[in-house]
Design a protein around this motif. Structure first.
Motif, short mmCIF file in Angstrom:
data_model
loop_
_atom_site.label_atom_id
_atom_site.label_comp_id
_atom_site.label_asym_id
_atom_site.label_seq_id
_atom_site.Cartn_x
_atom_site.Cartn_y
_atom_site.Cartn_z
N PRO A 184 0.83 -1.21 0.00
CA PRO A 184 0.00 0.00 0.00
C PRO A 184 0.86 1.27 0.00
CG PRO A 184 -0.88 -1.61 1.53
CD PRO A 184 0.45 -2.15 1.07
N GLY A 185 0.48 2.22 -0.86
CA GLY A 185 1.20 3.48 -0.96
C GLY A 185 2.42 3.46 -1.85
N SER A 186 2.76 2.31 -2.41
CA SER A 186 3.93 2.23 -3.29
C SER A 186 3.55 2.66 -4.71
CB SER A 186 4.49 0.81 -3.30
OG SER A 186 3.56 -0.10 -3.86
N GLU A 187 4.54 2.67 -5.60
CA GLU A 187 4.32 2.92 -7.02
C GLU A 187 4.97 1.80 -7.82
OE1 GLU A 187 5.85 6.77 -7.94
OE2 GLU A 187 4.23 7.83 -6.89
N LEU A 188 4.45 1.60 -9.02
CA LEU A 188 4.96 0.54 -9.89
C LEU A 188 5.41 1.16 -11.22
CD1 LEU A 188 2.09 -2.07 -9.38
CD2 LEU A 188 4.27 -1.98 -8.16
N GLY A 189 6.61 0.81 -11.64
CA GLY A 189 7.07 1.19 -12.96
C GLY A 189 7.07 -0.04 -13.85
N VAL A 190 6.35 0.05 -14.96
CA VAL A 190 6.22 -1.09 -15.88
C VAL A 190 6.70 -0.67 -17.26
CG1 VAL A 190 4.67 -2.82 -16.88
CG2 VAL A 190 4.23 -1.94 -14.57
N THR A 191 7.59 -1.47 -17.84
CA THR A 191 8.12 -1.20 -19.18
C THR A 191 8.03 -2.47 -20.01
OG1 THR A 191 9.66 0.51 -18.45
CG2 THR A 191 10.19 -0.62 -20.51
N ARG A 192 7.49 -2.34 -21.21
CA ARG A 192 7.58 -3.42 -22.20
C ARG A 192 8.48 -2.92 -23.31
NH1 ARG A 192 5.44 -5.83 -26.85
NH2 ARG A 192 5.05 -8.07 -26.68
N ASP A 193 9.66 -3.50 -23.43
CA ASP A 193 10.65 -2.95 -24.34
C ASP A 193 10.45 -3.45 -25.77
OD1 ASP A 193 11.81 -5.51 -24.55
OD2 ASP A 193 13.35 -5.08 -23.05
N GLY A 194 11.35 -3.00 -26.66
CA GLY A 194 11.21 -3.33 -28.07
C GLY A 194 11.41 -4.78 -28.40
N THR A 201 9.16 -2.72 -11.67
CA THR A 201 9.88 -2.27 -10.49
C THR A 201 8.87 -1.68 -9.50
OG1 THR A 201 11.83 -1.74 -11.82
CG2 THR A 201 11.72 -0.79 -9.61
N GLU A 202 8.98 -2.07 -8.24
CA GLU A 202 8.14 -1.50 -7.19
C GLU A 202 8.94 -0.47 -6.41
OE1 GLU A 202 5.05 -2.98 -3.73
OE2 GLU A 202 6.97 -4.03 -3.90
N TYR A 203 8.36 0.72 -6.23
CA TYR A 203 9.00 1.80 -5.48
C TYR A 203 8.22 2.02 -4.19
CZ TYR A 203 10.95 2.69 -10.11
OH TYR A 203 11.57 2.56 -11.31
N SER A 204 8.87 1.76 -3.06
CA SER A 204 8.25 1.97 -1.76
C SER A 204 8.84 3.21 -1.12
CB SER A 204 8.47 0.75 -0.85
OG SER A 204 7.88 -0.40 -1.43
N VAL A 205 7.98 4.06 -0.59
CA VAL A 205 8.43 5.30 0.04
C VAL A 205 8.72 5.03 1.50
CG1 VAL A 205 7.85 7.69 0.59
CG2 VAL A 205 7.06 6.67 -1.56
N ARG A 206 9.92 5.38 1.94
CA ARG A 206 10.31 5.22 3.34
C ARG A 206 10.88 6.52 3.85
NH1 ARG A 206 13.22 -0.62 4.31
NH2 ARG A 206 11.52 -1.94 3.58
N SER A 207 10.80 6.72 5.16
CA SER A 207 11.39 7.90 5.79
C SER A 207 12.81 7.59 6.22
CB SER A 207 10.57 8.34 7.00
OG SER A 207 9.30 8.82 6.59
N PRO A 217 11.73 11.60 3.14
CA PRO A 217 11.25 10.39 2.47
C PRO A 217 12.19 9.98 1.34
CG PRO A 217 9.99 12.30 1.74
CD PRO A 217 10.90 12.78 2.83
N THR A 218 12.42 8.72 1.19
CA THR A 218 13.22 8.18 0.11
C THR A 218 12.45 7.06 -0.57
OG1 THR A 218 14.31 6.58 1.56
CG2 THR A 218 15.38 8.72 1.27
N LYS A 219 12.78 6.79 -1.82
CA LYS A 219 12.13 5.71 -2.54
C LYS A 219 13.09 4.54 -2.68
CE LYS A 219 8.59 8.08 -5.24
NZ LYS A 219 8.07 8.35 -6.59
N ARG A 220 12.60 3.37 -2.30
CA ARG A 220 13.38 2.15 -2.42
C ARG A 220 12.84 1.36 -3.60
NH1 ARG A 220 13.77 -2.77 2.00
NH2 ARG A 220 15.19 -4.10 0.80
N ALA A 221 13.71 1.05 -4.56
CA ALA A 221 13.30 0.33 -5.77
C ALA A 221 13.58 -1.15 -5.60
CB ALA A 221 14.04 0.87 -6.99
N ARG A 222 12.61 -1.95 -5.99
CA ARG A 222 12.76 -3.41 -5.94
C ARG A 222 12.32 -4.00 -7.27
NH1 ARG A 222 9.34 -7.87 -4.42
NH2 ARG A 222 7.60 -6.42 -4.15
N LYS A 223 13.26 -4.65 -7.97
CA LYS A 223 12.91 -5.27 -9.25
C LYS A 223 12.03 -6.49 -8.98
CE LYS A 223 16.94 -3.88 -11.95
NZ LYS A 223 17.65 -3.16 -10.87
N VAL A 224 10.91 -6.54 -9.67
CA VAL A 224 9.96 -7.64 -9.48
C VAL A 224 9.99 -8.59 -10.67
CG1 VAL A 224 7.53 -8.22 -9.11
CG2 VAL A 224 8.49 -6.15 -8.08
#
Length: 419
Positions: A184-194, A201-207, A217-224
């Protein structure tokens, strides 16, 4: 003392006027301007005021069409349907508009911004890219609500509208993404390449530091899913770039824009060029091919990951020199040779006075300006005019169908050199 008006929550009957920059049209009511989304010029609608800060204008969403314009169609996405009231996805502005009419509206916006902000009257035609108005978005960012459901934010809101599919996103990109829950509260980056690879990638916001005042606040990236390296093809080259880094969102855009930039730049063999805000090097590759081994291209980019990608992807072009740093600082350095041509692709806010002044001071014969915001482009064109450059050509592309956004590539020429 007169109290400030507050129309929020009111329903208004409005006659819709011209399209405006920002994905809405303009109406007037009781002496105030109302910016209305989900409308077309010439329509009569009932609109619900969604924002009113008490000034000379407010914002509203159309909730019923009383008299429709000819260009209105049924939205292909259910989350854009008017029956949802204001509970609509904020990602698209023009789902209710025929694609050809969308391009006409975008052309009108570009022309109006050039006229109003730069004093330039220039014909504008927005051309489509191959593939049609749907299933073109290859890179997408989703928000996750408090229940862990991914979706898109409502317009001018932090509220998340959950989605299962998005008809403007390329096929397969969201498979297995919208069907599950996330932090909850995270963001997702989705790319379909050529190459067809999907990267998530899931980005979770942490203090960082203690909670409360002063915590950052910082964003922690986790490749899914995927490797995190996208593989693309454009300008006759293979590219490897970070999947969450910058690359054109429309699958046909990079190739088409590279062609236009090459045609407008036309750097002589052995010549010199600047590629400002050069990203991973798409335009620098084109310029490097034009100047040849005896010429020089200086690519300037501030993003560290983009610089690394540019150096790796252009390692076979020794005539391209990659400089890491802010454009406004590096273009003022005397060590950078004066260019015959400058290509710039600034962020949405545009280049601004300091960068334009530095470019004009180097006196290139031609400047090729790539812009994703018509207002920023118009402001920069006005600044270049003040330094003796004229808008010689403009090509515009519907690289973001169903949205307000439009990509413009402008050629500015030095009038003082011609005189």
């Amino acid at each position: 003392m007169n109290e400030k008006p507050d129309w929020k929550g009111r329903r208004l009957r409005l006659e819709i006027g011209a399209v405006a920059h920002g994905g809405h049209c303009v109406a007037r009511h009781e002496g105030r301007v109302v910016f209305v989304r989900h409308t077309l010029p010439g329509e009569t609608v009932e609109a619900l005021v969604t924002e009113d800060r008490g000034g000379g204008f407010c914002r509203a969403d159309a909730v019923a069409v009383l008299e429709a314009a000819p260009g209105r169609v049924e939205p292909p996405c259910p989350l854009a349907d008017m029956s949802r009231g204001t509970d609509r996805c904020g990602g698209c502005d023009w789902q209710h508009v025929d694609p050809a009419v969308q391009r006409e509206l975008k052309a009108a916006v570009v022309g109006e911004q050039l006229s109003r902000l730069a004093g330039v009257e220039h014909p504008v035609e927005v051309l489509p890219l191959p593939g049609g108005p749907l299933r073109w978005r290859s890179r997408v960012r989703l928000a996750v609500d408090e229940s862990g459901r991914p979706g898109f934010r409502a317009h001018r809101s932090h509220r998340v509208v959950p989605v299962r599919d998005c008809p403007i996103t390329v096929e397969g990109a969201l498979d297995g993404v919208t069907s599950r829950t996330w932090t909850p509260g995270s963001e997702l980056g989705v790319t379909r390449d050529g190459s067809g690879g999907v990267h998530v990638t899931e980005y979770s916001v942490r203090s960082r530091g203690s909670a409360g005042r002063g915590a950052r606040p910082t964003k922690r990236a986790r490749k899914v899913r995927g490797t995190g390296t996208a593989h693309e093809t454009a300008a006759g080259r293979e590219w490897s770039v970070r999947s969450d880094g910058f690359w054109q969102v429309h699958p046909a855009a990079a190739e088409r824009f590279a062609e236009v930039v090459a045609r407008m730049a036309d750097v002589p063999s052995g010549g010199r060029a600047w590629d400002l805000y050069g990203g991973v090097g798409l335009f620098a590759a084109v310029l490097g091919r034009q100047v040849g081994p005896s010429g020089e291209v200086v690519l300037v980019e501030s993003g560290e990951s983009a610089v690394r990608d540019a150096e790796a992807n252009l390692s076979d072009l020794p005539q391209v020199r990659v400089r890491s740093g802010r454009v406004e600082r590096l273009v003022a350095e005397p060590t950078i040779p004066a260019p015959h041509v400058v290509v710039l692709d600034p962020p949405r806010k545009g280049a601004g006075g300091a960068v334009v002044e530095a470019i004009a001071g180097a006196r290139p014969r031609r400047v090729v300006h790539v812009a994703c915001d018509p207002a920023a482009l118009a402001r920069d064109v006005g600044l270049f005019q003040g330094h003796g450059y004229r808008l010689a050509r403009l090509e515009a592309f519907d690289a973001f169908p169903m949205t307000q956004h439009v990509e413009c590539i402008a050629l500015l020429e030095d009038t003082e050199r011609d005189s």
